[in-house]
Design a protein around this motif. Structure first.
Motif, PDB file in Angstrom:
ATOM      1  N   GLN A  68     -84.582  10.718  78.543  1.00  0.00           N
ATOM      2  CA  GLN A  68     -83.163  10.468  78.303  1.00  0.00           C
ATOM      3  C   GLN A  68     -82.531   9.744  79.488  1.00  0.00           C
ATOM      4  OE1 GLN A  68     -81.632  14.351  77.509  1.00  0.00           O
ATOM      5  NE2 GLN A  68     -82.140  14.268  75.340  1.00  0.00           N
ATOM      6  N   GLN A  69     -82.863  10.198  80.686  1.00  0.00           N
ATOM      7  CA  GLN A  69     -82.296   9.579  81.879  1.00  0.00           C
ATOM      8  C   GLN A  69     -82.761   8.133  82.021  1.00  0.00           C
ATOM      9  OE1 GLN A  69     -83.561  12.468  84.772  1.00  0.00           O
ATOM     10  NE2 GLN A  69     -81.665  13.633  84.605  1.00  0.00           N
ATOM     11  N   ARG A  70     -84.033   7.876  81.752  1.00  0.00           N
ATOM     12  CA  ARG A  70     -84.553   6.506  81.834  1.00  0.00           C
ATOM     13  C   ARG A  70     -83.914   5.633  80.752  1.00  0.00           C
ATOM     14  NH1 ARG A  70     -85.721   2.354  84.842  1.00  0.00           N
ATOM     15  NH2 ARG A  70     -87.386   1.067  83.992  1.00  0.00           N
ATOM     16  N   LEU A  71     -83.743   6.180  79.554  1.00  0.00           N
ATOM     17  CA  LEU A  71     -83.090   5.433  78.484  1.00  0.00           C
ATOM     18  C   LEU A  71     -81.676   5.046  78.902  1.00  0.00           C
ATOM     19  CD1 LEU A  71     -82.937   4.285  75.619  1.00  0.00           C
ATOM     20  CD2 LEU A  71     -82.314   6.579  74.830  1.00  0.00           C
ATOM     21  N   GLU A  72     -80.921   5.972  79.442  1.00  0.00           N
ATOM     22  CA  GLU A  72     -79.554   5.686  79.868  1.00  0.00           C
ATOM     23  C   GLU A  72     -79.546   4.626  80.975  1.00  0.00           C
ATOM     24  OE1 GLU A  72     -75.645   5.383  79.826  1.00  0.00           O
ATOM     25  OE2 GLU A  72     -76.789   6.556  78.392  1.00  0.00           O
ATOM     26  N   GLU A  73     -80.479   4.725  81.907  1.00  0.00           N
ATOM     27  CA  GLU A  73     -80.570   3.738  82.987  1.00  0.00           C
ATOM     28  C   GLU A  73     -80.841   2.333  82.417  1.00  0.00           C
ATOM     29  OE1 GLU A  73     -83.872   2.764  86.387  1.00  0.00           O
ATOM     30  OE2 GLU A  73     -83.281   4.863  86.159  1.00  0.00           O
ATOM     31  N   LEU A  74     -81.789   2.244  81.493  1.00  0.00           N
ATOM     32  CA  LEU A  74     -82.122   0.944  80.903  1.00  0.00           C
ATOM     33  C   LEU A  74     -80.986   0.420  80.027  1.00  0.00           C
ATOM     34  CD1 LEU A  74     -85.892   1.502  80.082  1.00  0.00           C
ATOM     35  CD2 LEU A  74     -84.929  -0.069  81.780  1.00  0.00           C
ATOM     36  N   LEU A  75     -80.299   1.310  79.308  1.00  0.00           N
ATOM     37  CA  LEU A  75     -79.160   0.869  78.499  1.00  0.00           C
ATOM     38  C   LEU A  75     -78.044   0.315  79.381  1.00  0.00           C
ATOM     39  CD1 LEU A  75     -78.938   3.654  75.769  1.00  0.00           C
ATOM     40  CD2 LEU A  75     -79.377   1.216  75.394  1.00  0.00           C
ATOM     41  N   THR A  76     -77.823   0.940  80.522  1.00  0.00           N
ATOM     42  CA  THR A  76     -76.814   0.442  81.457  1.00  0.00           C
ATOM     43  C   THR A  76     -77.200  -0.943  81.959  1.00  0.00           C
ATOM     44  OG1 THR A  76     -76.184   2.678  82.106  1.00  0.00           O
ATOM     45  CG2 THR A  76     -75.636   0.904  83.637  1.00  0.00           C
ATOM     46  N   LYS A  77     -78.464  -1.120  82.350  1.00  0.00           N
ATOM     47  CA  LYS A  77     -78.939  -2.432  82.807  1.00  0.00           C
ATOM     48  C   LYS A  77     -78.826  -3.469  81.688  1.00  0.00           C
ATOM     49  CE  LYS A  77     -82.351  -1.317  86.343  1.00  0.00           C
ATOM     50  NZ  LYS A  77     -83.765  -1.490  86.704  1.00  0.00           N
ATOM     51  N   TRP A  78     -79.159  -3.049  80.461  1.00  0.00           N
ATOM     52  CA  TRP A  78     -79.111  -3.958  79.320  1.00  0.00           C
ATOM     53  C   TRP A  78     -77.677  -4.421  79.056  1.00  0.00           C
ATOM     54  CZ3 TRP A  78     -76.859  -3.031  74.442  1.00  0.00           C
ATOM     55  CH2 TRP A  78     -77.161  -3.977  73.472  1.00  0.00           C
ATOM     56  N   ARG A  79     -76.726  -3.474  79.112  1.00  0.00           N
ATOM     57  CA  ARG A  79     -75.322  -3.827  78.884  1.00  0.00           C
ATOM     58  C   ARG A  79     -74.814  -4.790  79.961  1.00  0.00           C
ATOM     59  NH1 ARG A  79     -74.850   1.864  78.294  1.00  0.00           N
ATOM     60  NH2 ARG A  79     -75.127   2.389  76.115  1.00  0.00           N
ATOM     61  N   LEU A  80     -75.178  -4.514  81.222  1.00  0.00           N
ATOM     62  CA  LEU A  80     -74.761  -5.400  82.313  1.00  0.00           C
ATOM     63  C   LEU A  80     -75.363  -6.788  82.151  1.00  0.00           C
ATOM     64  CD1 LEU A  80     -75.020  -2.935  85.333  1.00  0.00           C
ATOM     65  CD2 LEU A  80     -72.926  -3.898  84.351  1.00  0.00           C
ATOM     66  N   ALA A  81     -76.634  -6.853  81.792  1.00  0.00           N
ATOM     67  CA  ALA A  81     -77.291  -8.147  81.591  1.00  0.00           C
ATOM     68  C   ALA A  81     -76.637  -8.900  80.448  1.00  0.00           C
ATOM     69  CB  ALA A  81     -78.785  -7.944  81.322  1.00  0.00           C
ATOM     70  N   ARG A  82     -76.404  -8.216  79.345  1.00  0.00           N
ATOM     71  CA  ARG A  82     -75.793  -8.846  78.180  1.00  0.00           C
ATOM     72  C   ARG A  82     -74.386  -9.334  78.507  1.00  0.00           C
ATOM     73  NH1 ARG A  82     -74.499  -5.104  73.494  1.00  0.00           N
ATOM     74  NH2 ARG A  82     -72.812  -4.750  74.933  1.00  0.00           N
ATOM     75  N   GLY A  83     -73.648  -8.540  79.286  1.00  0.00           N
ATOM     76  CA  GLY A  83     -72.288  -8.924  79.660  1.00  0.00           C
ATOM     77  C   GLY A  83     -72.243 -10.184  80.509  1.00  0.00           C
ATOM     78  N   LEU A  88     -82.764  -8.519  79.916  1.00  0.00           N
ATOM     79  CA  LEU A  88     -83.614  -7.695  80.774  1.00  0.00           C
ATOM     80  C   LEU A  88     -84.960  -8.388  80.949  1.00  0.00           C
ATOM     81  CD1 LEU A  88     -83.158  -4.083  79.314  1.00  0.00           C
ATOM     82  CD2 LEU A  88     -82.274  -4.960  81.465  1.00  0.00           C
ATOM     83  N   PRO A  89     -85.645  -8.099  82.050  1.00  0.00           N
ATOM     84  CA  PRO A  89     -87.026  -8.578  82.168  1.00  0.00           C
ATOM     85  C   PRO A  89     -87.843  -8.040  80.988  1.00  0.00           C
ATOM     86  CG  PRO A  89     -86.249  -7.712  84.268  1.00  0.00           C
ATOM     87  CD  PRO A  89     -85.204  -7.381  83.235  1.00  0.00           C
ATOM     88  N   ASN A  90     -88.824  -8.793  80.541  1.00  0.00           N
ATOM     89  CA  ASN A  90     -89.619  -8.416  79.366  1.00  0.00           C
ATOM     90  C   ASN A  90     -90.157  -6.993  79.442  1.00  0.00           C
ATOM     91  OD1 ASN A  90     -89.187 -10.896  78.197  1.00  0.00           O
ATOM     92  ND2 ASN A  90     -91.103 -11.772  78.934  1.00  0.00           N
ATOM     93  N   GLU A  91     -90.629  -6.597  80.613  1.00  0.00           N
ATOM     94  CA  GLU A  91     -91.200  -5.251  80.785  1.00  0.00           C
ATOM     95  C   GLU A  91     -90.153  -4.169  80.528  1.00  0.00           C
ATOM     96  OE1 GLU A  91     -92.888  -3.170  84.665  1.00  0.00           O
ATOM     97  OE2 GLU A  91     -94.154  -4.859  84.028  1.00  0.00           O
ATOM     98  N   GLU A  92     -88.949  -4.337  81.077  1.00  0.00           N
ATOM     99  CA  GLU A  92     -87.886  -3.351  80.871  1.00  0.00           C
ATOM    100  C   GLU A  92     -87.384  -3.381  79.434  1.00  0.00           C
ATOM    101  OE1 GLU A  92     -85.006  -4.126  84.011  1.00  0.00           O
ATOM    102  OE2 GLU A  92     -85.873  -2.483  85.179  1.00  0.00           O
ATOM    103  N   GLN A  93     -87.306  -4.567  78.817  1.00  0.00           N
ATOM    104  CA  GLN A  93     -86.878  -4.656  77.421  1.00  0.00           C
ATOM    105  C   GLN A  93     -87.859  -3.914  76.521  1.00  0.00           C
ATOM    106  OE1 GLN A  93     -83.955  -5.986  76.225  1.00  0.00           O
ATOM    107  NE2 GLN A  93     -84.556  -5.120  74.261  1.00  0.00           N
ATOM    108  N   ALA A  94     -89.159  -4.090  76.775  1.00  0.00           N
ATOM    109  CA  ALA A  94     -90.181  -3.395  75.984  1.00  0.00           C
ATOM    110  C   ALA A  94     -90.088  -1.885  76.188  1.00  0.00           C
ATOM    111  CB  ALA A  94     -91.577  -3.900  76.364  1.00  0.00           C
ATOM    112  N   GLU A  95     -89.848  -1.459  77.427  1.00  0.00           N
ATOM    113  CA  GLU A  95     -89.704  -0.029  77.706  1.00  0.00           C
ATOM    114  C   GLU A  95     -88.466   0.527  76.999  1.00  0.00           C
ATOM    115  OE1 GLU A  95     -89.362   3.114  81.465  1.00  0.00           O
ATOM    116  OE2 GLU A  95     -89.229   0.960  81.865  1.00  0.00           O
TER     117      GLU A  95
END
Length: 116
Positions: A68-83, A88-95
């Motif tokens: 859950q914590q990793r999901l929230e961390e990646l979602l935050t990064k994804w939102r910032l990147a999208r904004g 996200l880097p391919n590896e993080e997007q796949a994760e």
């Protein structure tokens, strides 16, 4: 089919909010339902079906606190990147996609387990 993920923002605090997200849109609300309603207005009739994943804030046998914590961390990064119109880097997007799928599967398994 559209995947919609709903996560708590600052859970447990007096100003806790919920964010509902798809690949293209994000909305917030004071409740999970309000966030989902606001997102539904944004996407309108553009999707014929949706899978909603409501992030459970407690860990369990089907989706752990660490996941859950990793999901929230990646979602935050994804939102910032999208904004900033990045991705996200391919590896993080796949994760991220893998964690969303595992959370969805975990939700289904919890329902099956509760149903007996």
């Amino acid at each position: 089919m559209t995947k919609i993920t709903i996560t708590a923002q600052r859970p447990g605090s007096p100003d806790a909010m919920y964010a509902a997200s798809t690949d293209a849109c994000t909305s917030v609300g004071q409740t999970a339902g309000a966030a989902l309603d606001a997102l539904s207005e944004q996407i309108g009739g553009t999707c014929s079906g949706a899978v909603v994943v409501l992030q459970n804030l407690r860990g369990g046998e089907f989706f752990t606190v660490a996941e859950q914590q990793r999901l929230e961390e990646l979602l935050t990064k994804w939102r910032l990147a999208r904004g900033s119109e990045h991705t996200l880097p391919n590896e993080e997007q796949a994760e991220l996609e893998s964690l969303v799928d595992r959370e969805s599967e975990g939700s289904a398994r919890r329902v099956e387990s509760a149903a007996g």
